[in-house]
Write an enzyme that holds these catalytic residues in place. Structure first.
Site, PDB file in Angstrom:
ATOM      1  N   SER A 138     -38.289 -58.565-111.459  1.00  0.00           N
ATOM      2  CA  SER A 138     -38.566 -59.876-112.048  1.00  0.00           C
ATOM      3  C   SER A 138     -39.629 -59.879-113.132  1.00  0.00           C
ATOM      4  CB  SER A 138     -38.960 -60.865-110.944  1.00  0.00           C
ATOM      5  OG  SER A 138     -40.066 -60.378-110.219  1.00  0.00           O
TER       6      SER A 138
ATOM      7  N   LYS B  52     -39.261 -65.686-116.366  1.00  0.00           N
ATOM      8  CA  LYS B  52     -39.754 -67.062-116.425  1.00  0.00           C
ATOM      9  C   LYS B  52     -39.469 -67.747-117.764  1.00  0.00           C
ATOM     10  CE  LYS B  52     -41.891 -67.793-112.414  1.00  0.00           C
ATOM     11  NZ  LYS B  52     -41.680 -68.961-111.560  1.00  0.00           N
TER      12      LYS B  52
END
Length: 421
Positions: A314, A59
């Site tokens: 992720s 992110k």
């Protein structure tokens, strides 16, 4: 859907510019061969280790790219974001690095570890506000706050600059792996990362099949694609907090609808199995959203044989206090943990008889709640039993019924299960 969102598609040149921007604060993350998964699936399985960023998730790419693209006036007014945790840390880091005031809204149920990390990365430049039970609750509060104070909203997925920042993973993959990549598995929450990857691979490797993976309890993208329109789910399972959104983005939906090869959902319990396997067998710590892609490989095991397969890991922002729940969900999914209402005769020795004669030699009681009531012939207890094999369940139930201990089976009764267990 507005025209701009409906027609937007990430340009390769914009993703390349994002990569130059992000290189100021983030190094390339490793692409590692997984010997174990490669052997298990008869494929060349590679793990893109986005969990190894300094904020422990991808992110940071979108957050830093978006904030870096703001005008001086926008930077001076400050930024606002809503996040279940990972985007919050990316925004906090960017605010601290660029010396921009930021306000971060997070759900009240966000794991403490993610809250503390956000405050650490943001330092004096970021204020954290806990609001609502889901990302969507926090998002609405953040949007209101943003308009009231005339600040810039940094969306976790539904913004071109965010999408282009996330898409830089695709550039790294194609640089790191010189052979053709046949499949890329990517976790989907709002769809920002998947959309960015679609832009890169359409331009540079159009034969690569991109497979999005969502939690079964929060399948907002899959539902929207099936319905042909943006769908807002009224209720979601918030366990996989990094990928649990009620409504995906107006920018990301048409991109994923038109360019993903497949949109897959995975049960939360299966994700928990993947988390434990990665930790116990590979010494890789991942959060639930970080294990989604690994958990989806089973569903494509025949198709990916002999292929080059990338799974994007992720993120790794997992709170150790969730370990017990992760293990519990994994055992329930694998049908090794079972809960019953057991009716114990109110006489001395009943419990001893149950343990000696009803339980199998490898069965283990892991949960027991019992309240004796002298006015009744039988008193119920809620009992959790862990088995060594799913095949042990049927013989256990037969012994319970034959000896009048059986009351009810709770695993298949979610409302009663939640209330009693």
């Amino acid at each position: 859907m507005d025209t701009k969102a409906a027609t937007y598609f990430p340009k390769l040149s914009d993703v390349q510019q994002a990569a130059r921007t992000i290189s100021k604060i983030a190094e390339e993350t490793p692409l590692q061969e997984s010997i174990r998964y490669s052997k298990q699936y008869g494929a060349n399985v590679l793990l893109k280790r986005e969990d190894l960023h300094r904020v422990r998730s991808y992110k940071i790419r979108g957050a830093f790219n978006k904030i870096s693209a703001l005008s001086l006036k926008e930077l001076q007014q400050g930024v606002v974001c809503a996040s279940a945790g990972n985007h919050a840390q990316g925004v906090a880091f960017a605010c601290n690095h660029l010396q921009v005031e930021g306000t971060v809204f997070m759900p009240s149920v966000t794991p403490r570890q993610k809250i503390e990390q956000t405050k650490m990365f943001g330092g004096k430049w970021v204020e954290v506000i806990l609001n609502g039970d889901t990302f969507d609750d926090s998002n609405k509060a953040a949007q209101r706050f943003c308009k009231e104070h005339q600040k810039t909203f940094v969306h976790p997925f539904d913004d071109p600059k965010t999408i282009e920042g996330q898409g830089t993973i695709g550039l790294e993959l194609l640089k790191q792996f010189k052979e053709p990549i046949d499949y890329v598995f990517v976790a989907v929450g709002g769809g920002g990362l998947a959309s960015g990857l679609c832009g890169v691979f359409k331009a540079l490797s159009s034969k690569t099949k991109i497979i999005g993976v969502e939690p079964q309890g929060a399948a907002s993208m899959k539902m929207s694609i099936e319905k042909g329109e943006l769908v807002e789910l009224s209720d979601i399972d918030k366990f996989i907090d990094g990928a649990a959104v009620q409504k995906v983005g107006k920018y990301t939906f048409p991109i994923c609808r038109d360019h993903l090869y497949a949109m897959e959902t995975v049960p939360e319990g299966k994700v928990c199995q993947a988390i434990l396997e990665l930790y116990n067998r590979d010494a890789i710590v991942v959060e639930p959203a970080g294990a989604l892609t690994i958990a989806a490989l089973d569903d494509f095991k025949e198709e990916i044989k002999g292929k080059n397969v990338v799974c994007i890991i992720s993120g790794s922002n997992n709170d150790i206090t969730r370990t017990a729940e992760i293990k519990e969900r994994a055992l329930l999914y694998s049908r090794l943990k079972h809960y019953f209402i057991i009716r114990f005769p109110q006489r001395p020795g009943a419990l001893k008889e149950f343990v000696a004669d009803i339980l199998g030699p490898t069965d283990d009681i892991t949960h027991f709640e019992y309240s004796k009531k002298s006015s009744r012939e039988n008193a119920p207890a809620v009992v959790g039993i862990e088995l060594k094999s799913p095949d042990d369940l049927e013989p256990l139930v037969e012994r319970m019924k034959a000896n009048n201990f059986y009351g009810d089976y709770l695993n298949d009764k979610p409302d009663l299960f939640q209330y009693l267990v």
